[in-house]
Design an enzyme around this catalytic site. Structure first.
Site, PDB file in Angstrom:
ATOM      1  N   ARG A   1      35.474  88.629  46.456  1.00 20.39           N
ATOM      2  CA  ARG A   1      34.849  87.511  45.755  1.00 20.39           C
ATOM      3  C   ARG A   1      35.924  86.716  45.040  1.00 20.39           C
ATOM      4  O   ARG A   1      36.919  87.283  44.586  1.00 20.39           O
ATOM      5  CB  ARG A   1      33.840  88.015  44.723  1.00 20.39           C
ATOM      6  CG  ARG A   1      32.542  88.509  45.305  1.00 20.39           C
ATOM      7  CD  ARG A   1      31.539  88.866  44.218  1.00 20.39           C
ATOM      8  NE  ARG A   1      31.909  90.055  43.485  1.00 20.39           N
ATOM      9  CZ  ARG A   1      32.450  90.067  42.282  1.00 20.39           C
ATOM     10  NH1 ARG A   1      32.682  88.929  41.624  1.00 20.39           N
ATOM     11  NH2 ARG A   1      32.765  91.195  41.677  1.00 20.39           N
TER      12      ARG A   1
ATOM     13  N   TYR B   1      33.920  86.242  53.397  1.00 26.52           N
ATOM     14  CA  TYR B   1      33.779  87.549  52.745  1.00 26.52           C
ATOM     15  C   TYR B   1      32.387  87.675  52.097  1.00 26.52           C
ATOM     16  O   TYR B   1      31.899  86.732  51.453  1.00 26.52           O
ATOM     17  CB  TYR B   1      34.893  87.757  51.685  1.00 26.52           C
ATOM     18  CG  TYR B   1      34.574  88.966  50.855  1.00 26.52           C
ATOM     19  CD1 TYR B   1      34.784  90.243  51.368  1.00 26.52           C
ATOM     20  CD2 TYR B   1      33.948  88.847  49.618  1.00 26.52           C
ATOM     21  CE1 TYR B   1      34.397  91.357  50.656  1.00 26.52           C
ATOM     22  CE2 TYR B   1      33.561  89.958  48.900  1.00 26.52           C
ATOM     23  CZ  TYR B   1      33.786  91.210  49.425  1.00 26.52           C
ATOM     24  OH  TYR B   1      33.376  92.303  48.719  1.00 26.52           O
ATOM     25  N   GLY B   2      31.796  88.865  52.226  1.00 26.64           N
ATOM     26  CA  GLY B   2      30.398  89.094  51.852  1.00 26.64           C
ATOM     27  C   GLY B   2      29.936  88.507  50.533  1.00 26.64           C
ATOM     28  O   GLY B   2      28.956  87.769  50.481  1.00 26.64           O
TER      29      GLY B   2
ATOM     30  N   LYS C   1      24.888  88.174  45.631  1.00 27.54           N
ATOM     31  CA  LYS C   1      25.306  87.823  44.268  1.00 27.54           C
ATOM     32  C   LYS C   1      24.817  86.420  43.874  1.00 27.54           C
ATOM     33  O   LYS C   1      24.402  86.180  42.743  1.00 27.54           O
ATOM     34  CB  LYS C   1      26.821  87.896  44.150  1.00 27.54           C
ATOM     35  CG  LYS C   1      27.402  89.247  44.526  1.00 27.54           C
ATOM     36  CD  LYS C   1      26.876  90.343  43.640  1.00 27.54           C
ATOM     37  CE  LYS C   1      27.569  91.665  43.928  1.00 27.54           C
ATOM     38  NZ  LYS C   1      27.043  92.751  43.100  1.00 27.54           N
TER      39      LYS C   1
ATOM     40  N   HIS D   1      22.391  93.408  37.568  1.00 26.83           N
ATOM     41  CA  HIS D   1      23.360  94.087  38.433  1.00 26.83           C
ATOM     42  C   HIS D   1      23.190  95.594  38.228  1.00 26.83           C
ATOM     43  O   HIS D   1      24.005  96.230  37.560  1.00 26.83           O
ATOM     44  CB  HIS D   1      24.764  93.612  38.016  1.00 26.83           C
ATOM     45  CG  HIS D   1      25.849  93.980  38.971  1.00 26.83           C
ATOM     46  ND1 HIS D   1      27.175  94.066  38.600  1.00 26.83           N
ATOM     47  CD2 HIS D   1      25.822  94.275  40.288  1.00 26.83           C
ATOM     48  CE1 HIS D   1      27.912  94.390  39.643  1.00 26.83           C
ATOM     49  NE2 HIS D   1      27.127  94.527  40.680  1.00 26.83           N
TER      50      HIS D   1
ATOM     51  N   SER E   1      31.323  96.072  38.940  1.00 22.40           N
ATOM     52  CA  SER E   1      31.609  96.274  40.360  1.00 22.40           C
ATOM     53  C   SER E   1      32.576  97.440  40.569  1.00 22.40           C
ATOM     54  O   SER E   1      33.534  97.605  39.812  1.00 22.40           O
ATOM     55  CB  SER E   1      32.246  95.011  40.942  1.00 22.40           C
ATOM     56  OG  SER E   1      31.398  93.925  40.719  1.00 22.40           O
TER      57      SER E   1
ATOM     58  N   CYS F   1      32.369 100.653  40.210  1.00 21.58           N
ATOM     59  CA  CYS F   1      32.440 101.741  39.217  1.00 21.58           C
ATOM     60  C   CYS F   1      31.570 102.914  39.648  1.00 21.58           C
ATOM     61  O   CYS F   1      31.242 103.769  38.830  1.00 21.58           O
ATOM     62  CB  CYS F   1      31.936 101.265  37.864  1.00 21.58           C
ATOM     63  SG  CYS F   1      33.153 100.350  36.948  1.00 21.58           S
TER      64      CYS F   1
ATOM     65  N   THR G   1      26.948 102.965  43.749  1.00 24.74           N
ATOM     66  CA  THR G   1      26.418 103.517  45.003  1.00 24.74           C
ATOM     67  C   THR G   1      26.430 105.046  44.942  1.00 24.74           C
ATOM     68  O   THR G   1      25.477 105.706  45.368  1.00 24.74           O
ATOM     69  CB  THR G   1      27.234 102.991  46.200  1.00 24.74           C
ATOM     70  OG1 THR G   1      27.249 101.559  46.125  1.00 24.74           O
ATOM     71  CG2 THR G   1      26.625 103.415  47.524  1.00 24.74           C
ATOM     72  N   ASN G   2      27.505 105.609  44.378  1.00 20.01           N
ATOM     73  CA  ASN G   2      27.573 107.074  44.278  1.00 20.01           C
ATOM     74  C   ASN G   2      26.465 107.623  43.395  1.00 20.01           C
ATOM     75  O   ASN G   2      25.836 108.635  43.715  1.00 20.01           O
ATOM     76  CB  ASN G   2      28.931 107.519  43.709  1.00 20.01           C
ATOM     77  CG  ASN G   2      30.062 107.252  44.683  1.00 20.01           C
ATOM     78  OD1 ASN G   2      29.819 106.984  45.866  1.00 20.01           O
ATOM     79  ND2 ASN G   2      31.282 107.306  44.195  1.00 20.01           N
TER      80      ASN G   2
ATOM     81  N   ASP H   1      22.614  98.178  43.910  1.00 18.62           N
ATOM     82  CA  ASP H   1      23.401  97.074  43.338  1.00 18.62           C
ATOM     83  C   ASP H   1      22.601  96.102  42.470  1.00 18.62           C
ATOM     84  O   ASP H   1      23.129  95.617  41.485  1.00 18.62           O
ATOM     85  CB  ASP H   1      24.072  96.299  44.481  1.00 18.62           C
ATOM     86  CG  ASP H   1      25.221  95.415  43.998  1.00 18.62           C
ATOM     87  OD1 ASP H   1      25.995  95.876  43.139  1.00 18.62           O
ATOM     88  OD2 ASP H   1      25.343  94.270  44.469  1.00 18.62           O
TER      89      ASP H   1
ATOM     90  N   ASN I   1      39.040  96.842  48.852  1.00 18.13           N
ATOM     91  CA  ASN I   1      37.685  96.283  48.764  1.00 18.13           C
ATOM     92  C   ASN I   1      37.011  96.276  50.139  1.00 18.13           C
ATOM     93  O   ASN I   1      36.130  95.468  50.400  1.00 18.13           O
ATOM     94  CB  ASN I   1      37.736  94.864  48.190  1.00 18.13           C
ATOM     95  CG  ASN I   1      36.356  94.344  47.807  1.00 18.13           C
ATOM     96  OD1 ASN I   1      35.486  95.107  47.385  1.00 18.13           O
ATOM     97  ND2 ASN I   1      36.138  93.037  47.976  1.00 18.13           N
TER      98      ASN I   1
ATOM     99  N   ARG J   1      34.514  97.441  53.118  1.00 17.42           N
ATOM    100  CA  ARG J   1      33.085  97.694  52.898  1.00 17.42           C
ATOM    101  C   ARG J   1      32.392  98.284  54.114  1.00 17.42           C
ATOM    102  O   ARG J   1      32.821  98.084  55.248  1.00 17.42           O
ATOM    103  CB  ARG J   1      32.385  96.352  52.583  1.00 17.42           C
ATOM    104  CG  ARG J   1      32.928  95.626  51.369  1.00 17.42           C
ATOM    105  CD  ARG J   1      32.382  96.222  50.112  1.00 17.42           C
ATOM    106  NE  ARG J   1      32.947  95.605  48.919  1.00 17.42           N
ATOM    107  CZ  ARG J   1      32.248  95.379  47.808  1.00 17.42           C
ATOM    108  NH1 ARG J   1      30.974  95.685  47.743  1.00 17.42           N
ATOM    109  NH2 ARG J   1      32.841  94.860  46.746  1.00 17.42           N
TER     110      ARG J   1
ATOM    111  N   ARG K   1      34.251 102.066  33.490  1.00 14.46           N
ATOM    112  CA  ARG K   1      35.424 102.961  33.532  1.00 14.46           C
ATOM    113  C   ARG K   1      36.129 102.856  32.203  1.00 14.46           C
ATOM    114  O   ARG K   1      36.806 101.855  31.949  1.00 14.46           O
ATOM    115  CB  ARG K   1      36.398 102.508  34.625  1.00 14.46           C
ATOM    116  CG  ARG K   1      35.934 102.771  36.005  1.00 14.46           C
ATOM    117  CD  ARG K   1      36.938 102.242  37.018  1.00 14.46           C
ATOM    118  NE  ARG K   1      36.353 102.389  38.337  1.00 14.46           N
ATOM    119  CZ  ARG K   1      36.550 103.434  39.136  1.00 14.46           C
ATOM    120  NH1 ARG K   1      37.366 104.393  38.778  1.00 14.46           N
ATOM    121  NH2 ARG K   1      35.946 103.504  40.303  1.00 14.46           N
TER     122      ARG K   1
ATOM    123  N   GLY L   1      28.233 114.837  41.796  1.00 13.38           N
ATOM    124  CA  GLY L   1      27.005 115.652  41.757  1.00 13.38           C
ATOM    125  C   GLY L   1      26.696 116.213  40.380  1.00 13.38           C
ATOM    126  O   GLY L   1      25.533 116.447  40.033  1.00 13.38           O
TER     127      GLY L   1
END
Ligand code: OXD
Ligand code: MN
Length: 653
Positions: free
Chosen positions: A117, A268-269, A277, A297, A319, A321, A324-325, A344, A436, A438, A469, A563
């Site tokens: 981005r 780019y996405g 976004k 977000h 973004s 951080c 998704t996990n 997201d 970055n 994807r 973070r 986990g």
């Protein structure tokens, strides 16, 4: 594919239907017709039924055909056949490479100048500057959005960049829904683009379907999404990796009043998949303010305890951080279950019973690949092994993917082609994948997707979690004292910079509400909007702050993360249930020592939960100056009060 029909011909056919004979037409009728059709257009419709489009959509396309001058118009229907046809063409041209190891997966390598981005070239266009950005302190450069005047936008986009930008290319028309098609919380967009990669990716990330035309009816509202890679033919710039783009001239403009987006120069996405976004956050946050809801977000997950009780959590992290996990967490504690609804973006609205209900407006995951592996996120690894477009990752000699973090998951000495096309193997200098890079895959194939993920009514949110973070000082988890305090915590959110945008290095950056790059309007008004949602008759979700990234004096993470984050979710759920397991501290409610389940872990309570006074004195001072400098007089009183109360509590620590 349909025969080629000219919209001009269609116009005449429509006129015939409305009038007994063409001779009946007056020149006034003719003018009305041209007005309705948005004027004259004379390019062929290469696919789809022009006549089936609502009149306002035809007008919108016609206007942009006149501006962009494509060689033809391709109306997408979202079908598999359409995707197969486009994919085949892209493979033949060399833009996509089939990944033989998996089912229906492809690799795409971008021009190395078009990988993220571009926040510096992203603008919100409103008449009034302060509708978009807060009153920053004199001499300070605002970081909470960039404003552009309508006159400048007209000059930059409509007069300078877009005229003729699609010459020699096809204009694809993509009808899409953010949220389930026809759902009460969903919204419709129509993207015009000259890049087939965007068509394939939008099919995954949004619901692309001809049904959208029925949802719209004759003159239904939709968000206008106009995108061009800015590479008309004959080409002015060398195309690298078969990825045409125009990085020097990238510009992404949003017109919240007109519900319109114009994006130029990048494939780019984050810059080109305008449903994500641009629409679902920047434009939607403004629609949400107008209509009394929230576009955030945030991931959405459902977590079920061993007793079978489920809670829904929405979590905002900047973004890259680990949203998704977390959304796909595999619990390390027995009997717990996490199911994913989104990774997201969350659209949330209070229902008639006063519960905040959330939908995921997206239909796919556009996840950061590096760092994802069978240990950190086995669910994502499984999700992206079919029907996926990978961008800027490495490729193994046997037609698989590779990125940093997958070292233990491929055979040693495997030959790898890097994202830049170089030969490479693990241990060599440099990286196989762009940081970055994807994976873009359908959410429906996620093995732990929640059965309510497409429920148009959404799920009731019990807790909102903020995080970033934070290598120093910030405890693993704490709870806001109340809604207002929680909003202040969100406003003070910070994190280390990531590769998702153009920033370099590891500086700690403010990212209020994880929305800094995605704000659609004045951040002070946004905070006020959050405050105003708090009503006694509503069941306000509890607000928490987490930090998986604290380091000890030896530079090691003090929390195992992944986990084991279920242990933190467990504590959060118990707090939602009102368990007495928290003690007030200067910064919020901390877990009572021992109340967080650490069984089987070798971690230090002190390292995870200590509140170094010196750190917090500096932190609140810095937060205060940040808010004063960046939000100034637009900062709601409720928030400055919360900051003052926090400062006083820290002083007394
Ligand atoms: C993303 C981002 O791509 O936040 O999700 O940048
Ligand atoms: Mn994101």
């Amino acid at each position: 594919m349909n025969e080629i029909i000219s919209p001009k011909m269609e116009t005449v056919n429509n006129m015939r239907n409305r009038h007994d004979s063409l001779a009946d037409l007056t020149s006034r009728d003719m003018e009305d017709f041209m007005e309705e059709m948005g004027g004259e257009i004379s390019v062929p419709v290469l696919n789809g039924d022009w006549d089936a489009l609502p009149a306002n959509v035809r007008k919108y396309i016609a206007e942009n055909v006149r501006l962009c001058r494509p060689k033809g118009v391709f109306i997408c229907d979202g079908s598999d056949e359409e995707a197969e046809e486009i994919t085949e063409k892209m493979v033949n041209r060399g833009l996509l490479t089939k990944l033989d190891k998996y089912e229906n997966c492809y690799l795409c390598r971008t021009d190395p100048a078009d990988v993220a981005r571009v926040e510096g070239r992203t603008f919100i266009v409103t008449k009034e500057k302060f509708e978009t950005v807060p009153h920053v302190q004199e001499g300070v450069k605002g970081i909470l959005g960039q404003w552009m005047s309508p006159e400048d936008a007209e000059r930059e986009m409509v007069q300078d960049r877009f005229p003729g930008c699609m010459k020699g290319r096809v204009m694809y028309v993509i009808p899409f829904s953010m949220g389930p098609v026809g759902g009460a919380l969903s919204k419709v967009g129509v993207q015009l683009t000259d890049f087939n990669y965007v068509v394939l990716s939008m099919r995954i990330m949004t619901r692309v379907s001809s049904k959208i035309w029925d949802v719209l009816g004759e003159n239904g509202e939709f968000v206008q999404c106009i995108h061009s890679i800015g590479a008309p033919r004959p080409l002015q710039r060398k195309v690298i990796n078969h990825w045409p783009c125009n990085p020097e001239r990238i510009m992404i403009t949003h017109f919240p009043d007109q519900r319109k987006i114009m994006s130029y120069g990048s494939g780019y996405g984050g810059n080109s998949l305008l449903g994500k976004k641009c629409f679902a956050l920047r434009i939607a946050s403004r629609i949400a303010k107008d209509e009394g809801w929230l576009a955030e977000h945030m991931l959405i997950l459902g977590v079920t305890n061993p007793q079978g009780e489920e809670k829904f959590i929405a979590a905002a992290f900047p973004s890259a951080c680990g949203k998704t996990n977390l959304a796909m967490l595999t619990p390390s504690l027995p009997g717990w279950k996490v199911r994913c609804l989104g990774d997201d973006i969350a659209w949330m609205r209070f229902d008639d019973e006063g519960r905040l209900r959330a939908i995921n407006p997206e239909a796919g995951f556009f996840g950061v690949a590096p760092g994802t592996n069978k240990k950190t996120n086995p669910v994502a690894m499984e999700t992206c092994m079919k029907n996926t477009i990978f961008t800027n990752v490495g490729m193994t000699a046997d037609g698989g993917v590779f990125w940093e973090g997958m070292e233990k998951e491929i055979e040693r000495e495997q030959k790898i082609t890097t994202w830049l096309g170089d030969q490479w193997k693990v241990g060599d200098k440099g990286k196989a994948a762009h940081p970055n890079s994807r994976f873009c895959c359908p959410a429906s194939q996620c093995p732990i997707i929640h059965d309510k993920w497409e429920d148009p009514a959404g799920v009731p949110i019990d807790a909102i979690v903020f995080g970033g973070r934070r290598p120093e000082g910030v405890p693993l988890v704490f709870e806001a004292f109340d809604w207002e305090h929680g909003v202040m915590l969100g406003a003070a959110l910070k994190s280390e910079a990531t590769a998702a945008a153009e920033f370099k290095g590891k500086q700690i950056m403010h990212d209020p509400m994880a929305m800094r790059p995605f704000m659609g309007y004045n951040f002070g008004d946004y905070l006020q909007h959050w405050s105003d949602l708090n009503k006694p008759e509503r069941q306000m979700p509890k607000i928490f702050h987490v930090n998986w990234f604290r380091l000890n004096d030896n530079g090691k993470f003090v929390w195992p993360g992944f986990g084991d984050n279920i242990r933190v979710l467990d504590w959060i759920c118990r707090r939602v249930n009102g368990e007495d397991i928290a003690v007030p501290s200067a910064i919020g409610q901390l877990p009572v020592e021992g109340s967080l389940n650490l069984k089987g872990l070798n971690v230090s309570w002190e390292e995870n939960f200590s509140l170094p006074k010196k750190y917090w004195v500096e932190d609140i001072e810095e937060t205060k100056s940040f808010l004063q400098a960046q939000v100034g007089c637009d900062l709601p009183l409720t928030i400055s009060d919360e900051v003052a109360k926090q400062e006083e509590r820290i002083r007394l620590m």
